[in-house]
Design a protein around this motif. Structure first.
Motif, PDB file in Angstrom:
ATOM      1  N   SER A  20       1.295  -1.286  -0.108  1.00 50.65           N
ATOM      2  CA  SER A  20      -0.172   0.170  -0.133  1.00 50.65           C
ATOM      3  C   SER A  20       0.595   1.386   0.216  1.00 50.65           C
ATOM      4  N   ILE A  21       1.374   1.362   0.790  1.00 52.03           N
ATOM      5  CA  ILE A  21       2.632   1.975   1.001  1.00 52.03           C
ATOM      6  C   ILE A  21       3.675   2.750  -0.412  1.00 52.03           C
ATOM      7  N   THR A  22       4.102   1.644  -0.837  1.00 58.42           N
ATOM      8  CA  THR A  22       5.140   1.887  -2.046  1.00 58.42           C
ATOM      9  C   THR A  22       4.276   1.891  -3.211  1.00 58.42           C
ATOM     10  N   SER A  23       2.830   1.543  -3.272  1.00 63.19           N
ATOM     11  CA  SER A  23       2.352   1.436  -4.334  1.00 63.19           C
ATOM     12  C   SER A  23       1.436   2.943  -5.049  1.00 63.19           C
ATOM     13  N   ARG A  24       0.675   3.053  -3.680  1.00 59.79           N
ATOM     14  CA  ARG A  24      -0.299   4.074  -3.278  1.00 59.79           C
ATOM     15  C   ARG A  24       0.384   5.019  -2.442  1.00 59.79           C
ATOM     16  N   GLY A  25       0.859   5.587  -1.141  1.00 55.32           N
ATOM     17  CA  GLY A  25       0.987   6.104  -0.564  1.00 55.32           C
ATOM     18  C   GLY A  25       1.437   7.453  -0.482  1.00 55.32           C
ATOM     19  N   THR A  26       2.150   8.388   0.360  1.00 55.18           N
ATOM     20  CA  THR A  26       2.221   9.749   0.227  1.00 55.18           C
ATOM     21  C   THR A  26       3.930   9.754  -0.297  1.00 55.18           C
ATOM     22  N   VAL A  27       4.038  10.960  -0.786  1.00 55.11           N
ATOM     23  CA  VAL A  27       6.060  11.082  -1.200  1.00 55.11           C
ATOM     24  C   VAL A  27       6.429  10.474   0.292  1.00 55.11           C
ATOM     25  N   GLU A  28       6.086  11.333   1.433  1.00 51.41           N
ATOM     26  CA  GLU A  28       6.540  11.417   2.771  1.00 51.41           C
ATOM     27  C   GLU A  28       6.219  10.300   2.757  1.00 51.41           C
ATOM     28  N   GLN A  29       5.672   9.081   2.743  1.00 52.32           N
ATOM     29  CA  GLN A  29       5.003   7.789   3.240  1.00 52.32           C
ATOM     30  C   GLN A  29       6.237   7.112   2.854  1.00 52.32           C
ATOM     31  N   LYS A  30       6.703   7.089   0.905  1.00 52.29           N
ATOM     32  CA  LYS A  30       7.273   6.351   0.249  1.00 52.29           C
ATOM     33  C   LYS A  30       9.140   6.580   0.927  1.00 52.29           C
TER      34      LYS A  30
END
Length: 191
Positions: free
Chosen positions: A90-100
């Motif tokens: 979820s993080i790597t495919s749809r997360g925010t830039v900050e999360q990534k």
């Protein structure tokens, strides 16, 4: 969620909906696929490497997978369960830039010190270059892992022999090097 159950419980489904960018239907589909590939409900590092080898037939992803596995395996159990898998996906495919960026920093901070040395950066970049093999053409200033690692430290005005990179440096780097943001958004919309 470490044991194989054919269906996600209502509680698991609810908590994963809150922890990810996936809806109920998507979570159920991903879960079925995960159990098909991992009937035990757990993915070992060896199985993880086998999966990656299918996507990188012209390189060797083994070393990269070792680092990547450590980020997926949030509880350090030596296995990836569905929850760990789907949250990372979820993080790597749809997360925010900050999360990534946060996730990427964790990949480079594989020793979990809160900072990254030149040798840490070089280890991840070397593993990445081994994985991609000759699939990706590289610019002259990035032809080798050493050149790429040097470039990162140079862009940040850091001394590779003594300075360490913190999370804030990664954030700054993403603004200085367009390739970073490109890499972070390379999976957007695919899943």
């Amino acid at each position: 969620m470490g044991k194989s159950v054919s269906k996600l419980s209502k509680d698991d489904l609810q908590s994963l909906k809150q922890a990810t960018y996936f809806d109920k239907r998507e979570l159920q589909q991903w879960y079925k696929g995960f159990l098909r590939d991992c009937p035990s409900g757990q993915l070992s590092e060896e199985e993880f490497v086998k999966i990656f080898k299918q996507f990188f037939p012209f390189g060797d992803p083994s070393e990269y997978c070792h680092f990547l596995f450590r980020v997926f395996d949030a509880d350090s159990s030596k296995y990836i369960d569905f929850k760990e898998f789907i949250i990372t996906l979820s993080i790597t495919s749809r997360g925010t830039v900050e999360q990534k960026l946060d996730w990427t920093f964790k990949l480079y901070d594989y020793q979990k010190r809160g900072e990254v040395s030149y040798q840490d950066v070089l280890a991840i970049i070397s593993a990445t270059y081994k994985m991609i093999g000759t699939m990706v053409p590289l610019s002259d200033d990035e032809k080798t892992p050493e050149l790429r690692a040097d470039k990162i430290f140079r862009l940040l005005d850091k001394d590779k022999s003594c300075d360490k990179l913190k999370y804030e440096d990664f954030k700054r780097l993403s603004k200085l090097d367009p390739a970073i943001l490109g890499a972070l958004s390379s999976y957007d919309g695919l899943i």
